[in-house]
Motif scaffolding. Structure first.
Motif, PDB file in Angstrom:
ATOM      1  N   ASP A  13       1.161  -0.608   2.719  1.00 34.40           N
ATOM      2  CA  ASP A  13       0.303  -1.153   2.126  1.00 34.40           C
ATOM      3  C   ASP A  13      -0.811  -0.114   1.745  1.00 34.40           C
ATOM      4  OD1 ASP A  13       1.043  -3.871   2.180  1.00 34.40           O
ATOM      5  OD2 ASP A  13       0.106  -4.401   3.946  1.00 34.40           O
ATOM      6  N   VAL A  14      -0.977   0.797   2.608  1.00 29.79           N
ATOM      7  CA  VAL A  14      -1.881   1.974   2.407  1.00 29.79           C
ATOM      8  C   VAL A  14      -1.326   2.806   1.225  1.00 29.79           C
ATOM      9  CG1 VAL A  14      -2.844   4.104   3.437  1.00 29.79           C
ATOM     10  CG2 VAL A  14      -3.111   1.661   4.554  1.00 29.79           C
ATOM     11  N   LEU A  15       0.127   3.150   1.454  1.00 27.61           N
ATOM     12  CA  LEU A  15       0.607   3.996   0.523  1.00 27.61           C
ATOM     13  C   LEU A  15       0.864   3.279  -0.849  1.00 27.61           C
ATOM     14  CD1 LEU A  15       3.844   4.988   2.715  1.00 27.61           C
ATOM     15  CD2 LEU A  15       1.729   6.609   2.180  1.00 27.61           C
ATOM     16  N   ARG A  16       0.805   1.987  -0.977  1.00 21.81           N
ATOM     17  CA  ARG A  16       1.028   1.393  -2.239  1.00 21.81           C
ATOM     18  C   ARG A  16      -0.393   1.548  -2.991  1.00 21.81           C
ATOM     19  NH1 ARG A  16       3.922  -2.465   0.682  1.00 21.81           N
ATOM     20  NH2 ARG A  16       5.891  -2.450   0.042  1.00 21.81           N
ATOM     21  N   TYR A  17      -1.468   1.218  -1.956  1.00 19.51           N
ATOM     22  CA  TYR A  17      -2.653   1.246  -2.562  1.00 19.51           C
ATOM     23  C   TYR A  17      -3.151   2.946  -3.305  1.00 19.51           C
ATOM     24  CZ  TYR A  17      -8.011   1.716  -2.934  1.00 19.51           C
ATOM     25  OH  TYR A  17      -9.148   1.924  -3.423  1.00 19.51           O
ATOM     26  N   GLU A  18      -2.734   3.994  -2.453  1.00 19.79           N
ATOM     27  CA  GLU A  18      -2.763   5.245  -2.642  1.00 19.79           C
ATOM     28  C   GLU A  18      -2.007   5.521  -3.863  1.00 19.79           C
ATOM     29  OE1 GLU A  18      -1.715   7.738   0.601  1.00 19.79           O
ATOM     30  OE2 GLU A  18      -3.755   7.597   1.493  1.00 19.79           O
ATOM     31  N   LEU A  19      -0.778   4.931  -4.070  1.00 18.33           N
ATOM     32  CA  LEU A  19      -0.061   5.058  -5.317  1.00 18.33           C
ATOM     33  C   LEU A  19      -0.722   4.573  -6.508  1.00 18.33           C
ATOM     34  CD1 LEU A  19       2.695   6.107  -6.203  1.00 18.33           C
ATOM     35  CD2 LEU A  19       3.516   3.914  -5.816  1.00 18.33           C
ATOM     36  N   ALA A  24      -3.712   6.411 -11.409  1.00 27.40           N
ATOM     37  CA  ALA A  24      -4.873   6.397 -12.213  1.00 27.40           C
ATOM     38  C   ALA A  24      -5.450   7.727 -12.544  1.00 27.40           C
ATOM     39  CB  ALA A  24      -5.883   5.228 -11.525  1.00 27.40           C
ATOM     40  N   GLU A  25      -5.536   8.394 -11.335  1.00 23.52           N
ATOM     41  CA  GLU A  25      -6.414   9.752 -11.240  1.00 23.52           C
ATOM     42  C   GLU A  25      -5.325  10.878 -12.171  1.00 23.52           C
ATOM     43  OE1 GLU A  25      -7.710  13.307  -8.406  1.00 23.52           O
ATOM     44  OE2 GLU A  25      -7.252  11.395  -7.446  1.00 23.52           O
ATOM     45  N   HIS A  26      -4.032  10.430 -12.083  1.00 27.19           N
ATOM     46  CA  HIS A  26      -3.022  11.484 -12.987  1.00 27.19           C
ATOM     47  C   HIS A  26      -3.178  11.114 -14.122  1.00 27.19           C
ATOM     48  CE1 HIS A  26       0.811  12.439 -14.465  1.00 27.19           C
ATOM     49  NE2 HIS A  26       0.747  13.333 -13.461  1.00 27.19           N
ATOM     50  N   SER A  27      -3.340   9.901 -14.733  1.00 30.27           N
ATOM     51  CA  SER A  27      -3.780   9.437 -16.142  1.00 30.27           C
ATOM     52  C   SER A  27      -5.057   9.842 -16.605  1.00 30.27           C
ATOM     53  CB  SER A  27      -3.638   7.991 -16.256  1.00 30.27           C
ATOM     54  OG  SER A  27      -3.822   7.449 -17.243  1.00 30.27           O
ATOM     55  N   ASP A  28      -5.984   9.868 -15.725  1.00 26.66           N
ATOM     56  CA  ASP A  28      -7.371  10.247 -16.299  1.00 26.66           C
ATOM     57  C   ASP A  28      -7.243  11.813 -16.501  1.00 26.66           C
ATOM     58  OD1 ASP A  28      -8.376   7.692 -15.857  1.00 26.66           O
ATOM     59  OD2 ASP A  28      -9.211   8.074 -13.905  1.00 26.66           O
ATOM     60  N   LEU A  55      -0.238  18.071 -11.583  1.00 29.45           N
ATOM     61  CA  LEU A  55       0.965  18.448 -10.859  1.00 29.45           C
ATOM     62  C   LEU A  55       0.859  18.149  -9.627  1.00 29.45           C
ATOM     63  CD1 LEU A  55       3.812  19.420 -11.700  1.00 29.45           C
ATOM     64  CD2 LEU A  55       3.064  21.672 -11.281  1.00 29.45           C
ATOM     65  N   ALA A  56      -0.116  18.417  -8.773  1.00 31.64           N
ATOM     66  CA  ALA A  56      -0.065  18.152  -7.306  1.00 31.64           C
ATOM     67  C   ALA A  56      -0.183  16.850  -7.164  1.00 31.64           C
ATOM     68  CB  ALA A  56      -1.195  18.932  -6.874  1.00 31.64           C
ATOM     69  N   LEU A  57      -0.616  16.167  -8.171  1.00 37.13           N
ATOM     70  CA  LEU A  57      -0.793  14.459  -7.905  1.00 37.13           C
ATOM     71  C   LEU A  57       0.582  14.018  -8.193  1.00 37.13           C
ATOM     72  CD1 LEU A  57      -4.138  13.433  -9.636  1.00 37.13           C
ATOM     73  CD2 LEU A  57      -3.375  12.955  -7.300  1.00 37.13           C
ATOM     74  N   ARG A  60       2.574  14.337  -5.141  1.00 38.44           N
ATOM     75  CA  ARG A  60       2.071  13.163  -4.128  1.00 38.44           C
ATOM     76  C   ARG A  60       2.736  11.848  -4.402  1.00 38.44           C
ATOM     77  NH1 ARG A  60      -3.545  13.855  -1.342  1.00 38.44           N
ATOM     78  NH2 ARG A  60      -2.433  12.702   0.218  1.00 38.44           N
ATOM     79  N   ILE A  61       2.717  11.378  -5.667  1.00 41.07           N
ATOM     80  CA  ILE A  61       3.136  10.123  -6.112  1.00 41.07           C
ATOM     81  C   ILE A  61       4.531  10.078  -5.828  1.00 41.07           C
ATOM     82  CG2 ILE A  61       3.568   8.857  -8.328  1.00 41.07           C
ATOM     83  CD1 ILE A  61       1.039   9.851  -9.391  1.00 41.07           C
ATOM     84  N   ALA A  62       5.264  11.137  -6.115  1.00 39.94           N
ATOM     85  CA  ALA A  62       6.582  11.203  -5.800  1.00 39.94           C
ATOM     86  C   ALA A  62       6.801  11.162  -4.384  1.00 39.94           C
ATOM     87  CB  ALA A  62       7.288  12.354  -6.519  1.00 39.94           C
ATOM     88  N   ASN A  63       6.285  11.633  -3.719  1.00 34.85           N
ATOM     89  CA  ASN A  63       6.541  11.538  -2.056  1.00 34.85           C
ATOM     90  C   ASN A  63       6.414  10.062  -1.783  1.00 34.85           C
ATOM     91  OD1 ASN A  63       7.243  14.255  -1.890  1.00 34.85           O
ATOM     92  ND2 ASN A  63       5.185  15.075  -1.377  1.00 34.85           N
ATOM     93  N   ILE A  64       5.228   9.594  -2.230  1.00 32.33           N
ATOM     94  CA  ILE A  64       5.013   8.311  -1.928  1.00 32.33           C
ATOM     95  C   ILE A  64       5.907   7.085  -2.315  1.00 32.33           C
ATOM     96  CG2 ILE A  64       3.386   6.311  -1.902  1.00 32.33           C
ATOM     97  CD1 ILE A  64       0.992   8.219  -2.201  1.00 32.33           C
ATOM     98  N   GLU A  65       6.421   7.293  -3.492  1.00 34.19           N
ATOM     99  CA  GLU A  65       7.422   6.534  -3.954  1.00 34.19           C
ATOM    100  C   GLU A  65       8.803   6.757  -3.329  1.00 34.19           C
ATOM    101  OE1 GLU A  65       6.077   6.186  -8.896  1.00 34.19           O
ATOM    102  OE2 GLU A  65       7.539   7.998  -8.171  1.00 34.19           O
TER     103      GLU A  65
END
Length: 74
Positions: A13-19, A24-28, A55-57, A60-65
């Motif tokens: 659940d925490v990982l999904r929230y962080e994702l 959103a931050e990546h899009s911004d 790129l760092a985000l 992180r997104i790929a690692n969480i996925e």
């Protein structure tokens, strides 16, 4: 982003929230980079830093996925 980066200690659940937050931050960041590039008088160093953060985000997104996607052996 000051939270510990050890994904094995976080619940799904925490990982999904962080994702959601990281996407959103990546899009911004993507929108900010585009806006700075369209202006034409923008600081190249700033754009480079924003791209590096984006790129760092992405990493992180790929690692969480990867953590959330179950390993299926076909």
């Amino acid at each position: 982003m000051n939270a510990p980066s050890d994904l094995s200690m976080k619940s799904d659940d925490v990982l999904r929230y962080e994702l959601v937050v990281f996407r959103a931050e990546h899009s911004d960041l993507d929108a900010a980079i585009r806006a700075l590039q369209e202006v034409g008088t923008s600081d190249q160093l700033t754009i480079r830093r924003l791209k590096k953060k984006k790129l760092a985000l992405k990493d992180r997104i790929a690692n969480i996925e990867d953590r959330l996607t179950p390993d299926i052996i076909a």
